[in-house]
Motif scaffolding. Structure first.
Motif, short mmCIF file in Angstrom:
data_model
loop_
_atom_site.label_atom_id
_atom_site.label_comp_id
_atom_site.label_asym_id
_atom_site.label_seq_id
_atom_site.Cartn_x
_atom_site.Cartn_y
_atom_site.Cartn_z
N SER A 28 11.09 -5.47 2.83
CA SER A 28 12.19 -6.38 2.52
C SER A 28 13.31 -5.66 1.78
CB SER A 28 11.65 -7.56 1.70
OG SER A 28 12.69 -8.42 1.33
N LEU A 29 12.94 -4.81 0.84
CA LEU A 29 13.94 -4.04 0.09
C LEU A 29 14.69 -3.09 1.02
CD1 LEU A 29 15.29 -3.37 -2.60
CD2 LEU A 29 13.39 -1.82 -3.09
N LEU A 72 13.43 3.93 -2.96
CA LEU A 72 14.29 3.31 -1.95
C LEU A 72 15.71 3.14 -2.46
CD1 LEU A 72 11.81 0.69 -0.45
CD2 LEU A 72 12.53 2.88 0.54
N GLU A 73 15.88 2.80 -3.73
CA GLU A 73 17.22 2.72 -4.32
C GLU A 73 17.89 4.09 -4.28
OE1 GLU A 73 16.95 1.04 -8.25
OE2 GLU A 73 15.78 -0.67 -7.51
N THR A 74 17.13 5.12 -4.58
CA THR A 74 17.63 6.49 -4.52
C THR A 74 18.03 6.85 -3.09
OG1 THR A 74 16.26 7.16 -6.39
CG2 THR A 74 17.01 8.91 -4.91
N TRP A 75 17.16 6.48 -2.16
CA TRP A 75 17.42 6.82 -0.76
C TRP A 75 18.68 6.15 -0.24
CZ3 TRP A 75 15.84 10.94 1.34
CH2 TRP A 75 16.09 11.14 2.68
N ALA A 76 18.97 4.96 -0.72
CA ALA A 76 20.20 4.27 -0.32
C ALA A 76 21.42 5.11 -0.69
CB ALA A 76 20.26 2.89 -0.97
N VAL A 132 14.32 5.14 7.04
CA VAL A 132 13.10 5.03 6.23
C VAL A 132 11.99 4.50 7.11
CG1 VAL A 132 11.97 3.88 4.28
CG2 VAL A 132 14.35 4.60 4.08
N GLU A 133 10.85 5.15 7.04
CA GLU A 133 9.67 4.68 7.75
C GLU A 133 8.54 4.51 6.74
OE1 GLU A 133 6.68 5.93 11.41
OE2 GLU A 133 8.33 7.27 10.86
N ILE A 134 7.93 3.35 6.73
CA ILE A 134 6.77 3.10 5.89
C ILE A 134 5.56 3.09 6.81
CG2 ILE A 134 5.65 1.55 4.25
CD1 ILE A 134 8.45 0.63 3.38
N CYS A 135 4.79 4.16 6.73
CA CYS A 135 3.65 4.38 7.63
C CYS A 135 2.37 3.81 7.04
CB CYS A 135 3.45 5.87 7.86
SG CYS A 135 4.90 6.72 8.44
N ASN A 136 1.44 3.51 7.90
CA ASN A 136 0.12 3.08 7.46
C ASN A 136 -0.64 4.24 6.82
OD1 ASN A 136 0.48 0.47 8.44
ND2 ASN A 136 -0.22 1.06 10.47
N GLY A 153 -0.58 -0.97 1.00
CA GLY A 153 -0.79 -1.53 -0.33
C GLY A 153 -0.19 -2.92 -0.41
N PRO A 154 -0.41 -3.57 -1.53
CA PRO A 154 0.04 -4.95 -1.68
C PRO A 154 1.55 -5.10 -1.72
CG PRO A 154 -0.86 -4.11 -3.75
CD PRO A 154 -1.13 -3.08 -2.70
N MET A 155 2.29 -4.01 -1.93
CA MET A 155 3.75 -4.10 -2.02
C MET A 155 4.45 -3.80 -0.69
SD MET A 155 4.65 -2.45 -5.74
CE MET A 155 6.38 -2.73 -5.45
N ARG A 156 3.69 -3.59 0.36
CA ARG A 156 4.27 -3.18 1.64
C ARG A 156 5.38 -4.12 2.11
NH1 ARG A 156 3.07 0.12 5.92
NH2 ARG A 156 3.79 -0.60 7.93
N GLU A 157 5.11 -5.41 2.15
CA GLU A 157 6.11 -6.37 2.63
C GLU A 157 7.34 -6.40 1.71
OE1 GLU A 157 6.17 -7.80 5.60
OE2 GLU A 157 4.31 -6.67 5.94
N GLU A 158 7.10 -6.30 0.42
CA GLU A 158 8.20 -6.26 -0.54
C GLU A 158 9.09 -5.03 -0.31
OE1 GLU A 158 8.60 -5.80 -5.36
OE2 GLU A 158 6.86 -6.90 -4.59
N LEU A 159 8.47 -3.89 -0.03
CA LEU A 159 9.23 -2.67 0.23
C LEU A 159 9.99 -2.75 1.55
CD1 LEU A 159 6.71 0.06 -0.99
CD2 LEU A 159 8.71 -0.86 -2.19
#
Length: 160
Positions: free
Chosen positions: A34-35, A5-9, A44-48, A26-32
């Motif tokens: 948020s980032l 995500l930092e790269t994508w920015a 950016v799309e975070i898919c299930n 995964g357990p980091m979904r909400e953190e990602l």
């Protein structure tokens, strides 16, 4: 995925017009998520999780693995079999054994998001290179086919 995500920015800032899709739960979904908000990422799309991952590979143009550590990169072999050029950090194991830098993908210094962005941008801007690496990725995937592995096992067992 935080480094991806930092790269994508960096890529969004250059307005490549491309989008990033991350697949899986995964357990980091909400953190990602948020980032993504913190970095103001718009493409950016975070898919299930999906059991139809082949469709995701088919709709992709490049496969990126931004792991800090990796064992054998089965996802890299899957992506190669779908003719995707690869971009990955050169982890101690895994990607360096699968990717031939400049042939079927790009190996990037581990953790270097600047170099990851530069490598991705190079592939994005050069469709001929993407096409060559795509072809080479598919050819490379044949090294991991069932016949290759069974032949090696038979050879090993016969030598015992």
């Amino acid at each position: 995925y935080d480094m991806l995500l930092e790269t994508w920015a960096k890529l969004e800032a250059q307005d490549s017009g491309w989008s990033l899709e991350i697949v899986g739960d995964g357990p980091m979904r909400e953190e990602l998520l948020s980032l993504c908000n913190e970095l103001r990422l718009e493409r950016v799309e975070i898919c299930n999780f999906t059991s139809r991952i082949e469709e995701k590979y088919k709709s992709a143009s490049i496969f990126v693995l931004s792991s800090r550590d990796e064992g054998f990169g089965l996802v890299l072999v899957e992506a190669m079999a779908m003719s995707l050029p690869l971009v990955s950090f050169a982890c101690e194991a895994g990607p360096k054994e699968i990717i031939k830098d400049g042939y079927n993908g790009l190996l990037i210094e581990p953790g270097n998001t600047e170099m990851l962005a530069t490598g991705l941008l190079h592939l994005i801007k050069d469709p001929d290179l993407r096409e060559r690496m795509s072809h080479n990725a598919f050819e490379s995937s044949k090294l991991y086919g069932i016949k290759t592995f069974t032949d090696k096992w038979v050879c090993l067992l016969n030598s015992l």
